[in-house]
Design a protein around this motif. Structure first.
Motif, mmCIF file in Angstrom:
data_model
loop_
_atom_site.group_PDB
_atom_site.id
_atom_site.type_symbol
_atom_site.label_atom_id
_atom_site.label_comp_id
_atom_site.label_asym_id
_atom_site.label_seq_id
_atom_site.Cartn_x
_atom_site.Cartn_y
_atom_site.Cartn_z
ATOM 1 N N PRO A 262 2.840 2.041 10.865
ATOM 2 C CA PRO A 262 2.277 1.453 9.645
ATOM 3 C C PRO A 262 2.601 2.245 8.379
ATOM 4 O O PRO A 262 2.766 1.654 7.307
ATOM 5 C CB PRO A 262 0.763 1.464 9.917
ATOM 6 C CG PRO A 262 0.644 1.455 11.406
ATOM 7 C CD PRO A 262 1.812 2.244 11.915
ATOM 8 N N TYR A 263 2.708 3.564 8.502
ATOM 9 C CA TYR A 263 3.039 4.365 7.319
ATOM 10 C C TYR A 263 4.463 4.088 6.862
ATOM 11 O O TYR A 263 4.718 3.897 5.662
ATOM 12 C CB TYR A 263 2.867 5.849 7.627
ATOM 13 C CG TYR A 263 3.202 6.750 6.466
ATOM 14 C CD1 TYR A 263 2.562 6.605 5.229
ATOM 15 C CD2 TYR A 263 4.164 7.751 6.584
ATOM 16 C CE1 TYR A 263 2.871 7.425 4.162
ATOM 17 C CE2 TYR A 263 4.471 8.578 5.523
ATOM 18 C CZ TYR A 263 3.826 8.413 4.314
ATOM 19 O OH TYR A 263 4.134 9.228 3.250
ATOM 20 N N ARG A 265 6.122 1.375 7.369
ATOM 21 C CA ARG A 265 6.116 0.026 6.810
ATOM 22 C C ARG A 265 5.575 0.035 5.381
ATOM 23 O O ARG A 265 6.061 -0.694 4.508
ATOM 24 C CB ARG A 265 5.270 -0.899 7.696
ATOM 25 C CG ARG A 265 5.865 -1.133 9.072
ATOM 26 C CD ARG A 265 5.013 -2.101 9.895
ATOM 27 N NE ARG A 265 4.896 -3.399 9.223
ATOM 28 C CZ ARG A 265 5.830 -4.340 9.239
ATOM 29 N NH1 ARG A 265 6.949 -4.136 9.899
ATOM 30 N NH2 ARG A 265 5.645 -5.473 8.615
ATOM 31 N N GLY A 266 4.567 0.867 5.136
ATOM 32 C CA GLY A 266 4.026 0.967 3.786
ATOM 33 C C GLY A 266 5.034 1.536 2.802
ATOM 34 O O GLY A 266 5.156 1.054 1.665
ATOM 35 N N ALA A 282 4.273 -3.625 -3.259
ATOM 36 C CA ALA A 282 3.114 -3.241 -2.453
ATOM 37 C C ALA A 282 2.832 -1.761 -2.643
ATOM 38 O O ALA A 282 3.690 -0.997 -3.107
ATOM 39 C CB ALA A 282 3.391 -3.541 -0.988
ATOM 40 N N GLN A 283 1.629 -1.353 -2.307
ATOM 41 C CA GLN A 283 1.303 0.058 -2.338
ATOM 42 C C GLN A 283 0.395 0.397 -1.160
ATOM 43 O O GLN A 283 -0.326 -0.455 -0.651
ATOM 44 C CB GLN A 283 0.616 0.441 -3.656
ATOM 45 C CG GLN A 283 -0.727 -0.248 -3.882
ATOM 46 C CD GLN A 283 -1.351 0.164 -5.212
ATOM 47 O OE1 GLN A 283 -0.677 0.700 -6.076
ATOM 48 N NE2 GLN A 283 -2.632 -0.082 -5.367
ATOM 49 N N ILE A 284 0.475 1.639 -0.728
ATOM 50 C CA ILE A 284 -0.368 2.097 0.374
ATOM 51 C C ILE A 284 -1.738 2.429 -0.188
ATOM 52 O O ILE A 284 -1.858 3.200 -1.151
ATOM 53 C CB ILE A 284 0.241 3.330 1.062
ATOM 54 C CG1 ILE A 284 1.646 2.996 1.584
ATOM 55 C CG2 ILE A 284 -0.644 3.802 2.203
ATOM 56 C CD1 ILE A 284 2.383 4.182 2.169
ATOM 57 N N ARG A 303 -6.016 5.257 5.835
ATOM 58 C CA ARG A 303 -5.260 4.379 4.937
ATOM 59 C C ARG A 303 -4.590 3.235 5.682
ATOM 60 O O ARG A 303 -3.913 2.409 5.067
ATOM 61 C CB ARG A 303 -4.192 5.192 4.194
ATOM 62 C CG ARG A 303 -4.738 6.416 3.477
ATOM 63 C CD ARG A 303 -3.620 7.261 2.893
ATOM 64 N NE ARG A 303 -2.965 6.607 1.790
ATOM 65 C CZ ARG A 303 -1.827 7.058 1.212
ATOM 66 N NH1 ARG A 303 -1.232 8.120 1.699
ATOM 67 N NH2 ARG A 303 -1.297 6.410 0.203
ATOM 68 N N CYS A 304 -4.764 3.201 7.001
ATOM 69 C CA CYS A 304 -4.002 2.275 7.835
ATOM 70 C C CYS A 304 -4.720 0.940 8.006
ATOM 71 O O CYS A 304 -5.896 0.905 8.389
ATOM 72 C CB CYS A 304 -3.751 2.908 9.200
ATOM 73 S SG CYS A 304 -2.802 1.851 10.319
#
Length: 339
Positions: A262-263, A265-266, A282-284, A303-304
């Motif tokens: 996921p990180y 991908r972010g 997009a932003q994390i 953050r996920c």
């Protein structure tokens, strides 16, 4: 995007040039121990470009400085860093200096701060050579400095060698840093944010210099950056760091087109793309936790978007493809397409 595959000399050198295992870096401070790097492991082969990416504070520079023995005295380094089978972390400062600059060299991100303002660039390049070749004559050192400046694409290299760093543009100073790094034709060149603060045109020129140098010297490159555009154009493999831990590692194309963490991908979702019109980037969500407040399990869980109770345990890397691993319990559940 650079062609994916083993380095040019991978078949000739089955053993990696550099093998890092369980590398940990902790800083001792007045308020306690601050972890910067946790159990980092990877290999680097001859002729290969491996890029380490991640947000600021992820441990990218700490890893490179630990390998070079350049961390401050309050840093505690544990683990193993083997170069051609030789353990570097056990070497004395004197023995490490024989390796540093000769066999493993580094290009720092701030050329103006790294270069000596009181010496001409030619004198600094000559010094980089003379440290490892005391028999070289003064005339030979000067010619070598001019040759290096010409090799990295600086026009009028003979006259430029007599100039001081402040007389050169930012792009030229960065080229001087690269020239200094390759002065002794090292086996490994560590490039720490080599295009930071440079405009896009100069950035492309610097990347072209690195690729030409690698093609000529067959050096391995360890590229440290937060710029995924640079990674796409230069790297063979990518290692993604977050809070000092390895999140994902893969050849460049699978990582960009089939990210499993996921990180990752972010990070890719926040990359501008000309094929997606004017949509908002997009932003994390949130911010990386401070070193003393990291969660006990997966460091990215706060953050996920996929976080659940399974993330309370530090995830082990799992294989999601050929030479592709991700440290995430959801790695096999996440849609594997470019975000």
């Amino acid at each position: 995007m650079k062609t994916v595959g083993p380095g040019p000399r991978a078949e000739e050198t089955p053993e990696p040039l550099l093998s890092v295992r369980n590398l940990c870096v902790t800083y001792r401070t007045d308020s306690g121990s601050v972890p910067a790097l946790d159990q980092l492991s990877f290999d680097l082969h001859a002729g290969e470009t491996l890029s380490i990416v991640g947000e600021s504070g992820s441990g990218k520079s700490a890893a490179s400085l630990a390998m070079m023995g350049l961390l401050p005295p309050n840093a505690v380094v544990e683990g193993s860093v083997r170069f051609r089978g030789r353990e570097l972390l056990d070497l004395s400062d004197k023995k490490l200096r024989e390796v540093r600059g000769k066999r493993i060299a580094m290009v720092f991100q701030d050329a103006l701060a790294a270069l000596n303002p009181m010496m001409t660039v030619g004198a600094q390049l000559a010094e980089a050579v003379s440290v490892h070749d005391s028999s070289a004559s003064r005339a030979a050192l000067r010619e070598r400095a001019v040759e290096l400046l010409d090799l990295v694409g600086i026009p009028s290299p003979r006259s430029r060698s007599d100039q001081y760093p402040h007389e050169l543009s930012g792009g030229m100073r960065q080229r001087v840093m690269i020239a200094s790094g390759i002065a002794n034709e090292p086996d490994i060149l560590i490039a720490d944010e080599p295009t930071t603060a440079l405009d896009v045109t100069v950035q492309a020129q610097i990347l072209d210099v690195l690729m030409r140098i690698q093609d000529r010297t067959k050096s391995a490159i360890l590229l440290i950056t937060h710029d995924l555009g640079v990674v796409a154009g230069l790297a063979d493999r990518v290692l993604v760091l977050y809070c000092g831990r390895k999140m994902e590692e893969a050849p460049v194309e699978p990582l960009f087109y089939e990210p499993a963490h996921p990180y990752t991908r972010g990070l890719l979702a926040a990359l501008p793309r000309i094929d997606r019109g004017t949509r908002r980037l997009a932003q994390i969500a949130g911010q990386p936790p401070s070193p003393g407040e990291r969660p006990g399990g997966c460091p990215f869980q706060t953050r996920c978007p996929h976080a659940d109770e399974r993330c309370d345990v530090i995830p082990r890397p799992v294989r999601v493809g050929e030479n592709h691993t991700a440290a995430c319990v959801h790695a096999h559940e996440i849609e594997r397409v470019t975000p």
